[in-house]
Write an enzyme that holds these catalytic residues in place. Structure first.
Site, PDB file in Angstrom:
ATOM      1  N   CYS A 123      20.606   5.635  40.817  1.00 50.16           N
ATOM      2  CA  CYS A 123      20.262   6.975  40.352  1.00 50.16           C
ATOM      3  C   CYS A 123      18.747   7.115  40.288  1.00 50.16           C
ATOM      4  O   CYS A 123      18.083   6.360  39.573  1.00 50.16           O
ATOM      5  CB  CYS A 123      20.880   7.256  38.990  1.00 50.16           C
ATOM      6  SG  CYS A 123      20.350   8.833  38.314  1.00 50.16           S
ATOM      7  N   CYS A 177      17.846   8.243  36.232  1.00 53.63           N
ATOM      8  CA  CYS A 177      17.963   7.391  35.046  1.00 53.63           C
ATOM      9  C   CYS A 177      17.975   5.903  35.386  1.00 53.63           C
ATOM     10  O   CYS A 177      17.958   5.055  34.491  1.00 53.63           O
ATOM     11  CB  CYS A 177      19.217   7.747  34.249  1.00 53.63           C
ATOM     12  SG  CYS A 177      20.750   7.193  35.008  1.00 53.63           S
ATOM     13  N   ASP A 205      48.886  21.981  50.655  1.00 51.72           N
ATOM     14  CA  ASP A 205      47.808  22.652  51.392  1.00 51.72           C
ATOM     15  C   ASP A 205      47.392  21.759  52.559  1.00 51.72           C
ATOM     16  O   ASP A 205      46.967  20.626  52.346  1.00 51.72           O
ATOM     17  CB  ASP A 205      46.631  22.863  50.428  1.00 51.72           C
ATOM     18  CG  ASP A 205      45.446  23.556  51.090  1.00 51.72           C
ATOM     19  OD1 ASP A 205      45.562  23.962  52.259  1.00 51.72           O
ATOM     20  OD2 ASP A 205      44.404  23.686  50.413  1.00 51.72           O
TER      21      ASP A 205
END
Lengths: 248, 502
Positions: free
Chosen positions: B273, B276, B405
């Site tokens: 990240c 952080c 779907d």
């Protein structure tokens, strides 16, 4: 003839096969003898959607939709509104459709700003509206549209937007007033996934024709052998109990 | 539930410190003695009804892999809890979007090498009824079990309920991809469901997590019990840059978009990240080297707390390498020796419809379930790695278990088949054959080359008619289509009924 297709937020708004619509637009362009380029426009980028002939914005998960809502308002919004007024073809699906409206009041009470290009508002509903859907499209002279809807937001149209069509099977905009989607000038919004364009090639060609027309093109779209697409469309109608009743 | 003598498991980081001789004993497997062993009329009735429905269901040619389980739970809601309590060595759970069935079967193969009796839901019935049915299979009418251990794959949405009932010794989480959105809503909801399940399990449960999937690895953050990570540490297998897409997940710590130095496929890779500093945990079980052997599989070298393990994995598809890592990590906590892990991996036979190989005369059939775009792409990649003569058969259904779907077909990268030039034939079948045909047309296949045959049996006939001698028929079905084609193959004596699978 050359068309530039802008794909807004392909990284964040790409749920449920929205990519299929871009595939269909570019393929059909090449079959029509039109050179198509796809320009991807992400959040924070300065590339302008307004310079495109066709702009597509798909659906997204809640978190992503929130992210793009602010980018859309602050960065792309003004230009996109101008583009819409200038006749640029815009197609919004599901979450993208909602952001073409004035605002989306979510189930948690949050208000996401929309672009206000289409005169409609969306409110978060409790029940998710999920399932196969078929629509008789006013925009396309009654031709049917088939797809799959999956949304919790309920959309209500204002005076300035016309419904894309009437629901034949499924829920549509809000599951209450029998309308599905919306359009105004060359801007079309709908809840139909499926993806929507592959099984409804007449909608794809309608959008492309509008884009060509706006560029002052005299090009007549070629007849494409849509046998497979028609078969798939008919099968989808059949699935919602409308087999054999609709002709396109 | 009585608890036998055992040490309290130390906190995280423990596997690093104790790299040899980790035994299952430490880890909170439930004990047999004293758990409801008296005769219970309700249980007896439940078992009788369950076995009766199971018998009837099989007689009718259906698997009976979950319906009898639902009957049992209706009569005896505590059935799963009580049966799980009888497992002397506890219960192992495998969950995640892709790879559950294969990982569980790999673990079973390894535990088989170890000689342990394992109770499983091998046919992939992974909802609550399927779990009950697994215990029904293992029990006699009096509720006595032959197994020492249960090994269950559990559907992500069922994890909260299942872990509460099972109190598993360990839970392995393979990955989180978009799957079945019409059922579970959005991916983040799925992760939350699993996280909720971990709270139900309690702090003695060991977590086995894919370090390369940040959404999975994030589950280890703040988890009070021990965590064991697995992952790939061979950057040459991956791609350098990470194309940003909506599947590149946010940092579980702060929500910022993660940055990747390498990706192996989809969002699996090495990440950190930028905001952080939260980064991929270093895995205890890691792939160090890999050599592809084409359609025969891979040779792999893994670093583990027990030292380096080299083994042949006899199944193609890079995603199966991840499954092998997950299985190897999971059996670490059972104290299985490296030699047996190798034997288990090498003796593996692909599970039901997961790159399952069948032979019909001179023709091979490879059955490869497809259920979401990432899995679909991985299967296509494996198909492309085979340069021999081949036919491809897509069977696409849209029933509840398949996902209603079919939009996801457009997210799969069919374009990489390059218009099917390499194939001796392509057939589309199933309830949504037309959708698949249109998908292929837009992926560049000439429409006249696409044969449509809705019924699986006829579609297979066409494929057999088209495949050149010595060729392979790749059958890519969705879940319920897999059950149908399997039944066709079985009626002809080409495959065993799935409930007889080990």
């Amino acid at each position: 003839m050359e068309l530039k297709i802008g794909h807004l937020y392909p990284d964040l708004m790409n749920l449920y096969g929205d990519r299929g619509n871009i595939i269909v637009l570019t393929r059909r362009c090449s079959w029509h003898g039109i050179k198509a380029t796809v320009e991807e426009i992400r959040t924070g980028e300065e590339k302008r959607a307004a310079e495109c002939d066709v702009v597509f914005i798909g659906g997204g998960q809640d978190r992503e939709q929130k992210q793009v809502a602010w980018d859309l308002r602050d960065r792309q919004g003004p230009a996109l509104r101008a583009a819409a007024a200038d006749g640029v073809v815009i197609l919004g699906i599901c979450g993208g459709y909602q952001l073409l409206g004035h605002e989306f009041r979510t189930g948690t009470g949050e208000v996401l700003p929309g672009t206000g290009i289409l005169d409609l508002v969306t409110v978060g509903g409790g029940k998710r509206l999920i399932g196969n859907i078929a629509v008789a499209s006013d925009l396309l002279g009654g031709k049917t549209l088939v797809g799959f809807e999956n949304h919790s937001g309920k959309t209500y149209l204002g005076e300035g937007a016309k419904p894309l069509g009437k629901v034949l099977a499924g829920y549509g905009n809000n599951g209450e007033d029998g309308t599905e989607g919306a359009y105004h000038r060359n801007v079309v919004g709908t809840y139909l996934h499926g993806s929507v364009l592959p099984k409804n090639p007449w909608l794809a060609d309608y959008l492309l024709a509008k884009a060509v027309e706006r560029r002052g093109g005299t090009l007549k779209l070629r007849e494409i052998d849509d046998q497979l697409e028609r078969t798939a469309h008919a099968a989808a109608l059949h699935q919602v109990g409308l087999g054999g009743k609709m002709e396109n | 539930m009585s608890v036998g003598p055992r040490k309290q498991p130390p906190a995280r980081g423990w596997f690093r410190e104790n790299n040899v001789g980790v035994t299952f004993y430490h880890l909170g497997g439930c004990q047999t003695s004293g758990v409801n062993d008296g005769f219970d009329w309700r249980r007896f009735l439940a078992l009788c009804l369950g076995k009766l429905t199971q018998g009837a269901s099989r007689f009718l040619g259906r698997g009976g892999s979950s319906f009898p389980g639902r009957i049992i739970l209706w009569v005896d809601p505590a059935f799963i809890r009580v049966m799980a309590g009888k497992m002397a060595r506890g219960t192992l759970v495998v969950t995640g979007t892709n790879g559950k069935t294969t990982t569980a079967k790999l673990v079973a193969s390894i535990l088989g090498a170890k000689g342990w009796g394992v109770c499983r839901n091998g046919a992939g019935a992974n909802l609550i009824g399927g779990l009950a049915a697994a215990f029904l299979n293992a029990a006699n009418f009096w509720g006595k079990v032959r197994c020492q251990m249960a090994l269950l794959e559990v559907d992500e949405a069922t994890v909260p309920q299942a872990t509460g009932e099972l109190q598993p010794a360990a839970i392995a989480v393979t990955n989180f991809f978009r799957d079945q959105l019409d059922r579970y809503g959005e991916l983040t909801n799925t992760v939350e469901l699993v996280r909720r399940g971990l709270r139900e399990a309690g702090p003695r449960t060991v977590l086995v997590l894919n370090a390369d999937d940040p959404m999975v690895a994030g589950l280890g953050k703040g988890y009070p019990g021990p965590v064991l990570y697995y992952g790939v540490e061979e950057p040459t297998l991956g791609r350098r840059e990470k194309e940003r897409d909506a599947e590149s997940p946010p940092c579980p710590n702060c929500g910022e978009q993660l940055a990747y130095t390498v990706t192996y496929y989809a969002h699996l890779g090495n990440y950190r990240c930028p905001a952080c500093g939260w980064a991929r945990p270093r895995p205890e079980v890691r792939l160090q080297r890999l050599r592809s052997e084409g359609s025969r599989g891979y040779a792999l070298e893994m670093g583990t707390p027990q030292g380096t393990i080299r083994a042949k994995l006899p199944v193609p598809g890079f995603y199966n390498v991840y499954n092998a890592l997950a299985a190897t990590a999971l059996v670490q906590i059972c104290g299985v020796e490296p030699g047996l892990i190798v034997r288990g991996l090498e003796g593996f036979a692909a599970s039901f419809g997961r790159m399952e190989r069948l032979r019909v005369g001179g023709t091979q059939i490879l059955l490869a379930l497809v259920k979401n775009p990432v899995g679909f792409n991985q299967v296509l990649q494996a198909v492309l790695e085979d340069h021999g003569p081949k036919v491809i058969l897509f069977l696409i259904n849209d029933r509840y278990a398949d996902g209603t779907d079919v939009s996801w077909l457009w997210d799969a990268d069919l374009e990489r088949l390059e218009g099917g030039a390499e194939f001796a034939g392509v057939i589309v079948g199933g309830l949504r054959a037309e959708d698949m045909a249109v998908r292929l047309k837009y992926a560049g296949w000439p429409p006249e080359a696409i044969l449509m045959e809705h019924k699986p049996a006829q579609a297979l006939e066409r494929a057999i008619g088209l495949v050149p001698p010595g060729g392979i028929i790749y059958v890519l079905p969705t879940y319920t289509a897999l059950l149908e084609i399997r039944e066709v193959l079985q009626r002809r004596g080409w495959a065993r009924p799935f409930w007889e699978e080990s």
